[in-house]
Design a protein around this motif. Sequence first.
Motif, mmCIF file in Angstrom:
data_model
loop_
_atom_site.group_PDB
_atom_site.id
_atom_site.type_symbol
_atom_site.label_atom_id
_atom_site.label_comp_id
_atom_site.label_asym_id
_atom_site.label_seq_id
_atom_site.Cartn_x
_atom_site.Cartn_y
_atom_site.Cartn_z
ATOM 1 N N GLU A 16 11.493 -30.153 22.791
ATOM 2 C CA GLU A 16 10.029 -30.299 22.754
ATOM 3 C C GLU A 16 9.412 -28.942 22.447
ATOM 4 O OE1 GLU A 16 8.405 -32.212 26.178
ATOM 5 O OE2 GLU A 16 9.839 -33.885 26.088
ATOM 6 N N THR A 69 16.368 -36.189 20.118
ATOM 7 C CA THR A 69 14.930 -36.462 20.066
ATOM 8 C C THR A 69 14.204 -35.130 19.881
ATOM 9 O OG1 THR A 69 14.616 -36.309 22.460
ATOM 10 C CG2 THR A 69 15.135 -38.469 21.563
ATOM 11 N N LYS A 71 10.210 -33.489 19.581
ATOM 12 C CA LYS A 71 8.771 -33.724 19.725
ATOM 13 C C LYS A 71 8.019 -32.435 19.429
ATOM 14 C CE LYS A 71 9.276 -37.417 23.134
ATOM 15 N NZ LYS A 71 8.972 -37.894 24.503
ATOM 16 N N ASP A 102 15.356 -39.271 16.576
ATOM 17 C CA ASP A 102 13.983 -39.751 16.784
ATOM 18 C C ASP A 102 13.059 -38.552 16.792
ATOM 19 O OD1 ASP A 102 13.456 -42.611 17.129
ATOM 20 O OD2 ASP A 102 15.030 -42.477 18.654
ATOM 21 N N ASP A 104 8.991 -37.110 16.681
ATOM 22 C CA ASP A 104 7.547 -37.339 16.797
ATOM 23 C C ASP A 104 6.824 -36.051 16.444
ATOM 24 O OD1 ASP A 104 6.915 -40.102 18.019
ATOM 25 O OD2 ASP A 104 8.607 -39.376 19.215
ATOM 26 N N GLU A 106 3.104 -34.544 16.156
ATOM 27 C CA GLU A 106 1.698 -34.815 16.494
ATOM 28 C C GLU A 106 0.746 -34.051 15.570
ATOM 29 O OE1 GLU A 106 1.084 -34.454 20.709
ATOM 30 O OE2 GLU A 106 2.748 -35.779 21.182
ATOM 31 N N THR A 131 14.393 -41.852 12.500
ATOM 32 C CA THR A 131 13.011 -42.338 12.518
ATOM 33 C C THR A 131 12.066 -41.155 12.688
ATOM 34 O OG1 THR A 131 13.698 -44.429 13.537
ATOM 35 C CG2 THR A 131 11.360 -43.870 13.640
ATOM 36 N N ARG A 133 8.070 -40.213 13.094
ATOM 37 C CA ARG A 133 6.710 -40.697 13.358
ATOM 38 C C ARG A 133 5.782 -39.502 13.203
ATOM 39 N NH1 ARG A 133 10.006 -43.889 16.637
ATOM 40 N NH2 ARG A 133 10.347 -42.075 17.985
ATOM 41 N N GLU A 171 0.975 -42.491 11.246
ATOM 42 C CA GLU A 171 -0.031 -43.155 12.090
ATOM 43 C C GLU A 171 0.389 -44.587 12.407
ATOM 44 O OE1 GLU A 171 -2.614 -41.837 13.548
ATOM 45 O OE2 GLU A 171 -2.389 -39.852 12.656
ATOM 46 N N GLY A 172 1.679 -44.764 12.677
ATOM 47 C CA GLY A 172 2.192 -46.070 13.070
ATOM 48 C C GLY A 172 2.491 -47.020 11.924
#
Length: 268
Positions: A16, A69, A71, A102, A104, A106, A131, A133, A171-172
């Motif tokens: 993170e 993961t 982030k 995974d 993410d 932001e 994936t 996002r 954005e999903g």
Amino acid sequence: MGNPTRMHHNGKLDLEFELRRGITRMPHVYQQPPLKASRELYEGKDPTATVYIMESSGGMVSGDRNDITIKLAPDSRVRLIQQSAMKIYPSHTGETCFYKLDVDIEERARLEWMPEVIIPFVDAKFQMDTTLRVAADSTVLWGEIIAPGREKRGEIFDYESFRSNFKIFVEGELIAFDSLHFSPRELDLGGMGVLEGAMYIGSVWLVTPNIDAVDIRALQETLREEEGLQASMTRLEGNAIHCRWLGRDQWALQEEMKRIYALLAKMV
């Protein structure tokens, strides 16, 4: 003969990142061997955190699993680099190795993942699920290279199976789903409409709100089509670009991919 009592490795890496006083830090990291991550490194006054990802076992064996993961908090900037090629050893037990990523990203964050080679050895079975996002105002530059095997040892498409599912959500909303499935013993990969003599597959994905800064037509005109290289560049919905290469020589393909990767990184 394989060792039926061997314990599977289940590597885990949770990273993170967040911005602190103008510099991206990694305040949280969870490491479960054989996966490891370096400390944050910085180039001069660049606040981007560079982190090396390592696999201490030397490669994945039948039934091994790695889960990563990542982030990025708002405004953070991260560059991830694999320490070496990813080796997938023969599946003596018939089990598949799994690799899951995974990610993410932001708001207003930026992630660069430098491409390295995935090498499936003879009889290897491998599945990778990736994936991403991404927030609409964030940037991600992501690369990947798939080898046919240990070419110098004459292992060319001697693996059992290779699967890769790659998804990008902005954005999903799913804007890209790239699914590759190679079973060389069931399909002639050199045939027409498949790889047609190519052995290495490379991809670079770019998602950025600054997509207008990229002159795709000008970049396409610079793409090398020599030494067995084929390449294409496509503009996708959702401020994204996909570049794909097919090549007969690893080093020519890798050099060309890194050239385009560096150009895109400078543009956005």
